[in-house]
Design a protein around this motif. Structure first.
Motif, mmCIF file in Angstrom:
data_model
loop_
_atom_site.group_PDB
_atom_site.id
_atom_site.type_symbol
_atom_site.label_atom_id
_atom_site.label_comp_id
_atom_site.label_asym_id
_atom_site.label_seq_id
_atom_site.Cartn_x
_atom_site.Cartn_y
_atom_site.Cartn_z
ATOM 1 N N LEU A 80 8.521 25.127 5.700
ATOM 2 C CA LEU A 80 9.418 26.129 5.111
ATOM 3 C C LEU A 80 9.741 25.789 3.653
ATOM 4 N N LEU A 81 10.021 24.513 3.396
ATOM 5 C CA LEU A 81 10.405 24.123 2.033
ATOM 6 C C LEU A 81 9.266 24.330 1.046
ATOM 7 N N LEU A 82 8.019 24.165 1.521
ATOM 8 C CA LEU A 82 6.865 24.169 0.608
ATOM 9 C C LEU A 82 6.109 25.497 0.619
ATOM 10 N N ARG A 83 6.672 26.515 1.276
ATOM 11 C CA ARG A 83 5.861 27.748 1.440
ATOM 12 C C ARG A 83 5.631 28.461 0.118
ATOM 13 N N ARG A 84 6.486 28.206 -0.885
ATOM 14 C CA ARG A 84 6.251 28.861 -2.181
ATOM 15 C C ARG A 84 5.748 27.873 -3.222
ATOM 16 N N GLY A 85 5.221 26.728 -2.787
ATOM 17 C CA GLY A 85 4.667 25.746 -3.729
ATOM 18 C C GLY A 85 5.297 24.387 -3.524
ATOM 19 N N GLY A 86 4.693 23.356 -4.146
ATOM 20 C CA GLY A 86 5.167 21.989 -3.916
ATOM 21 C C GLY A 86 5.941 21.439 -5.096
ATOM 22 N N GLY A 87 6.153 20.119 -5.063
ATOM 23 C CA GLY A 87 6.809 19.420 -6.172
ATOM 24 C C GLY A 87 8.291 19.206 -5.919
ATOM 25 N N ARG A 88 8.867 18.305 -6.699
ATOM 26 C CA ARG A 88 10.279 17.930 -6.513
ATOM 27 C C ARG A 88 11.226 19.091 -6.746
ATOM 28 N N GLY A 89 10.789 20.046 -7.597
ATOM 29 C CA GLY A 89 11.621 21.188 -7.958
ATOM 30 C C GLY A 89 12.039 22.006 -6.739
ATOM 31 N N GLY A 102 0.828 -1.213 0.000
ATOM 32 C CA GLY A 102 0.000 0.000 0.000
ATOM 33 C C GLY A 102 0.860 1.259 0.000
ATOM 34 N N VAL A 103 1.916 1.248 0.823
ATOM 35 C CA VAL A 103 2.807 2.412 0.887
ATOM 36 C C VAL A 103 3.509 2.581 -0.463
ATOM 37 N N ALA A 104 3.968 1.457 -1.040
ATOM 38 C CA ALA A 104 4.664 1.536 -2.336
ATOM 39 C C ALA A 104 3.728 2.091 -3.414
ATOM 40 N N ALA A 105 2.445 1.695 -3.378
ATOM 41 C CA ALA A 105 1.491 2.185 -4.384
ATOM 42 C C ALA A 105 1.298 3.693 -4.239
ATOM 43 N N LEU A 106 1.190 4.160 -3.002
ATOM 44 C CA LEU A 106 1.020 5.604 -2.787
ATOM 45 C C LEU A 106 2.272 6.375 -3.223
ATOM 46 N N LEU A 107 3.414 5.796 -2.922
ATOM 47 C CA LEU A 107 4.699 6.422 -3.281
ATOM 48 C C LEU A 107 4.804 6.572 -4.798
ATOM 49 N N GLU A 108 4.412 5.509 -5.471
ATOM 50 C CA GLU A 108 4.414 5.471 -6.936
ATOM 51 C C GLU A 108 3.512 6.573 -7.497
ATOM 52 N N GLU A 109 2.309 6.635 -6.943
ATOM 53 C CA GLU A 109 1.334 7.615 -7.419
ATOM 54 C C GLU A 109 1.817 9.044 -7.140
ATOM 55 N N ALA A 110 2.390 9.246 -5.956
ATOM 56 C CA ALA A 110 2.900 10.578 -5.599
ATOM 57 C C ALA A 110 4.030 10.975 -6.544
ATOM 58 N N ALA A 111 4.885 10.007 -6.886
ATOM 59 C CA ALA A 111 5.998 10.296 -7.811
ATOM 60 C C ALA A 111 5.432 10.697 -9.171
ATOM 61 N N ARG A 112 4.402 9.987 -9.629
ATOM 62 C CA ARG A 112 3.782 10.329 -10.924
ATOM 63 C C ARG A 112 3.175 11.732 -10.897
ATOM 64 N N ALA A 113 2.676 12.123 -9.713
ATOM 65 C CA ALA A 113 2.077 13.463 -9.581
ATOM 66 C C ALA A 113 3.163 14.547 -9.490
ATOM 67 N N GLY A 114 4.444 14.133 -9.466
ATOM 68 C CA GLY A 114 5.543 15.104 -9.391
ATOM 69 C C GLY A 114 5.756 15.654 -7.992
ATOM 70 N N ALA A 115 5.200 14.979 -6.974
ATOM 71 C CA ALA A 115 5.291 15.483 -5.593
ATOM 72 C C ALA A 115 6.688 15.299 -5.009
ATOM 73 N N LEU A 116 7.019 16.143 -4.061
ATOM 74 C CA LEU A 116 8.236 15.968 -3.266
ATOM 75 C C LEU A 116 8.012 14.756 -2.360
#
Ligand SMILES: OC[C@H]1O[C@](O)(CO)[C@@H](O)[C@@H]1O
Length: 307
Positions: free
Chosen positions: A251-260, A137-151
């Motif tokens: 602090l890291l996400l205060r100007r938006g999310g994503g791996r960038g 279940g955790v791996a599936a969520l991780l996979e989906e989050a990665a596809r969404a470009g999330a940090l």
């Protein structure tokens, strides 16, 4: 004003029962669980949160579920036959906690697909991510989050020497995430030989080590930043690391999310994020159990998140 990104989190839900003194058995109870604590602080700081977890079917589970909703965690819960998981917590004279966990669930944890649409960050970890029955279940969520470009962010929060199977799971996660937060205790359990050197070489772009009263140390690419601790009168350290993670993510996400977010981060920005996270976790040590004082949190927010 920049809109705050949504943060999805997955981990155990527990009721923490902190022993007051030695005997008779008198406890102070509160909702706990490492990732749940992180989610609570992020929600208090105004981040839209989605919390994936599981509870039982007794009255304490019903109360816990209502409490999660009250905290704005937007909980997505599996309900298992059985009682609410508990952590019995005993404090040493310095306020450091020792845990005895009572977690009854055997059935697999399988979240619904499509649950992470639009998230800017995904944080997971602790006991939940160590278990064989939750790994899929955790791996599936991780996979989906990665596809969404999330940090992707992970906190092992080990609470004891991992078995070889648990260790293999931790290592697999380490190869996938962008941000690893761990305590010095965790680092010593995983890499008893040379913990700091071993952590420095791990694959995630940002590795952050909490050093208890000594502050925190982080490795970003080839760079390194260390910040000192903040002295407070410690009631207990329950939830301090979880609150640190929330401060860091805020602090890291205060100007938006994503791996960038990590690509745009320099050592000065990292120092600021670490100082903020250390200050917030020090505040968490001034109250019983996991939590933050209202006034202290407001002052922290004005200092670190205004503008
Ligand atoms: O999740 C494991 C345990 O760790 C804590 O999160 C504190 O860091 C407690 O609230 C919980 O009982």
């Amino acid at each position: 004003m920049v809109e705050k990104p949504a943060i999805a989190l997955v981990g155990e839900s527990l009721v923490d029962l902190v022993l007051e003194g030695e005997s008779p058995l008198t406890f102070t109870g509160s909702l706990g669980g490492s990732v749940l604590n992180t989610a609570t602080v992020l929600a208090r700081l105004g981040y839209p949160v989605r919390f994936f977890s599981e509870v039982g079917e007794d009255w304490l589970s019903a109360w816990s579920e209502a409490e999660m909703a009250r905290r704005g965690l937007n909980p997505k819960l599996r309900r298992h036959p059985g009682p609410m998981p508990l952590a019995l917590v005993r404090l040493d004279p310095e306020g450091n906690a020792r845990y005895s966990f009572h977690r009854p669930f055997q059935a697999p944890f399988l979240p619904e697909a499509g649950a992470l649409r639009g998230v800017g960050a995904f944080h997971f970890g602790s006991l939940f991510a160590l278990e064989a029955r939750t790994a899929k279940g955790v791996a599936a969520l991780l996979e989906e989050a990665a596809r969404a470009g999330a940090l992707l962010s992970y906190d092992p929060n080990l609470r004891g020497l991992p078995s070889p199977e648990e260790r293999a799971r931790v290592e697999a996660y380490l190869g996938r995430v962008d941000l690893l937060k761990l305590s010095l205790e965790d680092a010593r359990l995983l890499f008893p030989e040379a913990p700091l050197e071993a952590v420095r070489r791990l694959p995630p772009r940002l590795k952050v080590l909490t050093l208890g009263p000594e502050g925190a140390l982080a490795f970003l690419g080839e760079g390194e930043v260390r910040v000192p601790g903040v002295r407070v009168r410690v009631v207990d350290t329950v939830g301090a690391g979880d609150t640190f993670t929330a401060g860091l993510l805020a602090l890291l996400l205060r100007r938006g999310g994503g791996r960038g977010v990590l690509e745009g981060l320099d050592l000065e920005g990292l120092r600021e994020a670490l100082e903020a996270a250390v200050a917030l976790s020090a505040l968490a040590c001034t109250v019983r159990g996991a939590g933050l004082p209202e006034e202290g949190l407001a002052a922290w927010r004005a200092r670190w998140l205004a503008g």
